[in-house]
Structures are given as C-alpha cells and as structure tokens.
Design a protein around this motif. Structure first.
Motif, mmCIF file in Angstrom:
data_model
loop_
_atom_site.group_PDB
_atom_site.id
_atom_site.type_symbol
_atom_site.label_atom_id
_atom_site.label_comp_id
_atom_site.label_asym_id
_atom_site.label_seq_id
_atom_site.Cartn_x
_atom_site.Cartn_y
_atom_site.Cartn_z
ATOM 1 N N TRP A 1 5.354 4.736 6.150
ATOM 2 C CA TRP A 1 6.230 4.003 7.055
ATOM 3 C C TRP A 1 5.709 4.145 8.484
ATOM 4 O O TRP A 1 6.399 4.646 9.371
ATOM 5 C CB TRP A 1 7.667 4.473 6.957
ATOM 6 C CG TRP A 1 8.394 4.114 5.699
ATOM 7 C CD1 TRP A 1 7.978 3.281 4.708
ATOM 8 C CD2 TRP A 1 9.690 4.570 5.310
ATOM 9 N NE1 TRP A 1 8.914 3.198 3.725
ATOM 10 C CE2 TRP A 1 9.987 3.982 4.073
ATOM 11 C CE3 TRP A 1 10.608 5.418 5.887
ATOM 12 C CZ2 TRP A 1 11.175 4.214 3.404
ATOM 13 C CZ3 TRP A 1 11.794 5.658 5.229
ATOM 14 C CH2 TRP A 1 12.076 5.055 3.995
ATOM 15 N N ASP B 1 5.318 2.147 10.818
ATOM 16 C CA ASP B 1 6.113 1.442 11.831
ATOM 17 C C ASP B 1 7.249 2.325 12.336
ATOM 18 O O ASP B 1 7.513 2.408 13.537
ATOM 19 C CB ASP B 1 6.635 0.117 11.285
ATOM 20 C CG ASP B 1 7.365 0.235 9.951
ATOM 21 O OD1 ASP B 1 7.192 1.250 9.248
ATOM 22 O OD2 ASP B 1 8.104 -0.696 9.604
ATOM 23 N N ALA C 1 4.370 -3.647 11.174
ATOM 24 C CA ALA C 1 5.423 -4.445 10.545
ATOM 25 C C ALA C 1 4.931 -5.849 10.208
ATOM 26 O O ALA C 1 5.384 -6.450 9.240
ATOM 27 C CB ALA C 1 6.648 -4.508 11.459
ATOM 28 N N HIS C 2 4.010 -6.378 10.987
ATOM 29 C CA HIS C 2 3.473 -7.712 10.722
ATOM 30 C C HIS C 2 2.465 -7.694 9.570
ATOM 31 O O HIS C 2 2.491 -8.555 8.695
ATOM 32 C CB HIS C 2 2.817 -8.286 11.977
ATOM 33 C CG HIS C 2 2.214 -9.640 11.762
ATOM 34 N ND1 HIS C 2 2.978 -10.776 11.603
ATOM 35 C CD2 HIS C 2 0.923 -10.037 11.654
ATOM 36 C CE1 HIS C 2 2.185 -11.809 11.414
ATOM 37 N NE2 HIS C 2 0.932 -11.386 11.438
ATOM 38 N N GLY D 1 2.183 -5.450 7.193
ATOM 39 C CA GLY D 1 2.860 -5.098 5.946
ATOM 40 C C GLY D 1 1.993 -4.285 5.013
ATOM 41 O O GLY D 1 1.239 -3.409 5.434
ATOM 42 N N ASP D 2 2.064 -4.596 3.754
ATOM 43 C CA ASP D 2 1.342 -3.832 2.743
ATOM 44 C C ASP D 2 -0.167 -4.054 2.783
ATOM 45 O O ASP D 2 -0.906 -3.399 2.055
ATOM 46 C CB ASP D 2 1.887 -4.154 1.350
ATOM 47 C CG ASP D 2 3.296 -3.623 1.154
ATOM 48 O OD1 ASP D 2 3.642 -2.598 1.770
ATOM 49 O OD2 ASP D 2 4.059 -4.246 0.380
ATOM 50 N N ASP D 3 -0.635 -4.984 3.602
ATOM 51 C CA ASP D 3 -2.075 -5.202 3.750
ATOM 52 C C ASP D 3 -2.715 -4.201 4.702
ATOM 53 O O ASP D 3 -3.890 -4.325 5.019
ATOM 54 C CB ASP D 3 -2.348 -6.626 4.269
ATOM 55 C CG ASP D 3 -1.970 -7.681 3.248
ATOM 56 O OD1 ASP D 3 -1.970 -7.364 2.043
ATOM 57 O OD2 ASP D 3 -1.664 -8.813 3.663
ATOM 58 N N GLY E 1 3.449 1.532 2.751
ATOM 59 C CA GLY E 1 3.449 0.514 3.786
ATOM 60 C C GLY E 1 4.622 0.659 4.740
ATOM 61 O O GLY E 1 5.456 1.542 4.606
ATOM 62 N N PRO E 2 4.686 -0.251 5.702
ATOM 63 C CA PRO E 2 5.771 -0.219 6.681
ATOM 64 C C PRO E 2 7.120 -0.503 6.052
ATOM 65 O O PRO E 2 7.221 -1.118 4.993
ATOM 66 C CB PRO E 2 5.392 -1.316 7.676
ATOM 67 C CG PRO E 2 4.256 -2.049 7.098
ATOM 68 C CD PRO E 2 3.725 -1.305 5.947
ATOM 69 N N ASP F 1 9.543 -5.674 8.137
ATOM 70 C CA ASP F 1 8.683 -6.821 7.894
ATOM 71 C C ASP F 1 8.918 -7.844 8.996
ATOM 72 O O ASP F 1 10.002 -8.416 9.092
ATOM 73 C CB ASP F 1 8.990 -7.435 6.530
ATOM 74 C CG ASP F 1 8.105 -8.612 6.188
ATOM 75 O OD1 ASP F 1 7.031 -8.762 6.816
ATOM 76 O OD2 ASP F 1 8.477 -9.413 5.309
ATOM 77 N N ASP G 1 7.419 -11.317 10.569
ATOM 78 C CA ASP G 1 6.470 -12.423 10.344
ATOM 79 C C ASP G 1 6.078 -13.076 11.635
ATOM 80 O O ASP G 1 6.651 -13.099 12.622
ATOM 81 C CB ASP G 1 7.076 -13.476 9.409
ATOM 82 C CG ASP G 1 7.136 -12.934 7.981
ATOM 83 O OD1 ASP G 1 6.235 -12.199 7.591
ATOM 84 O OD2 ASP G 1 8.109 -13.264 7.288
#
Length: 139
Positions: free
Chosen positions: A65, A67, A121-122, A124-126, A133-134, A137, A139
C-alpha cells in the motif's frame, strides 16, 4: 521502468528510515528539543512521528500500500514543518535561515510524497516490484 521506480523508492525513504531510528532510539532527548519548540506532549509526538516515518517509509519501500505510506509521510512532514521549523519566530539571521531551509525541505518532501501518492494510486497494480499494490485507485 520497474527498476527505476524501485531505486527511486529506496532513495526517497532513506531519510525517513534513518530519522525514524533516531526518533525511536533517542526519544527522550528529541522530546526535550520538541518541548522547547512548544510541541504538546513532546515524548508522544517524537515517538509517534518516528512510527509514522518507519511505517510510511517501509510501506513505500516494500510496495505495501505504498500510496498509504506516502500519505503517512505527508502526515509527518507538514506538522513537523509548522511546529519544529518556525523561521518566522527567529531573531538571529543564521538561525532564521537554517529554520527556513528545514521548513522548505519538509514542505518539498511533503509535495514529493503527495506526487508519489498520486503516482502509486494512478499506476495501481502495474507498479511492479512491490508486495501489494496501492489501496486507492485514481484514474
């Protein structure tokens, strides 16, 4: 790209992890200074800020996490700038300059931590090379 972000995360948290060790191992001495600056409950403030730095720094470093970890660092930095580096109260020009530099450093790091929050947060899981991940989320 993942390796560059990991290197950046490592470099970013070095200051916080080092400071956390000082806050948690020299709490009494640091509380004396914090108290002299008018910080309420100085022992608790020093210990709590050490925990914020440790947990936030590790979250960013490990990608757990990250973020949220970045937000924890902001929560540490902004009050620290305002409570510990009151350059506007200094009469001595050198002390005023030193406090101003520390004040601006803390605010600059808070800005960087906010950017990291948005980045994590932008993306994400990438994010890559992270444990979890964060939480948020964007966008």
């Amino acid at each position: 790209m993942d390796v560059l972000v990991l290197i950046g995360r490592i470099l970013f948290v070095l200051l916080f992890l080092n400071s956390a060790i000082g806050h948690l191992t020299q709490t009494k001495a640091m509380a004396g200074y914090a108290g002299s600056q008018g910080v309420p409950y100085p022992w608790l403030a020093v210990f709590g800020s050490g925990l914020l730095q440790l947990v936030g720094g590790l979250m960013v470093l490990l990608g757990v996490w990250p973020d949220v970890g970045a937000l924890l660092l902001v929560i540490f930095l902004v009050p620290t700038a305002l409570l510990m580096h009151k350059f506007w109260t200094e009469d001595d020009p050198q002390a005023k300059q030193n406090s101003l530099v520390q004040f601006l450093k803390d605010l600059s790091l808070a800005g960087a931590a906010l950017m990291l929050f948005a980045f994590f947060a932008h993306v994400g899981d990438d994010l890559g090379l992270s444990i979890a991940g964060p939480l948020f989320d964007i966008d």
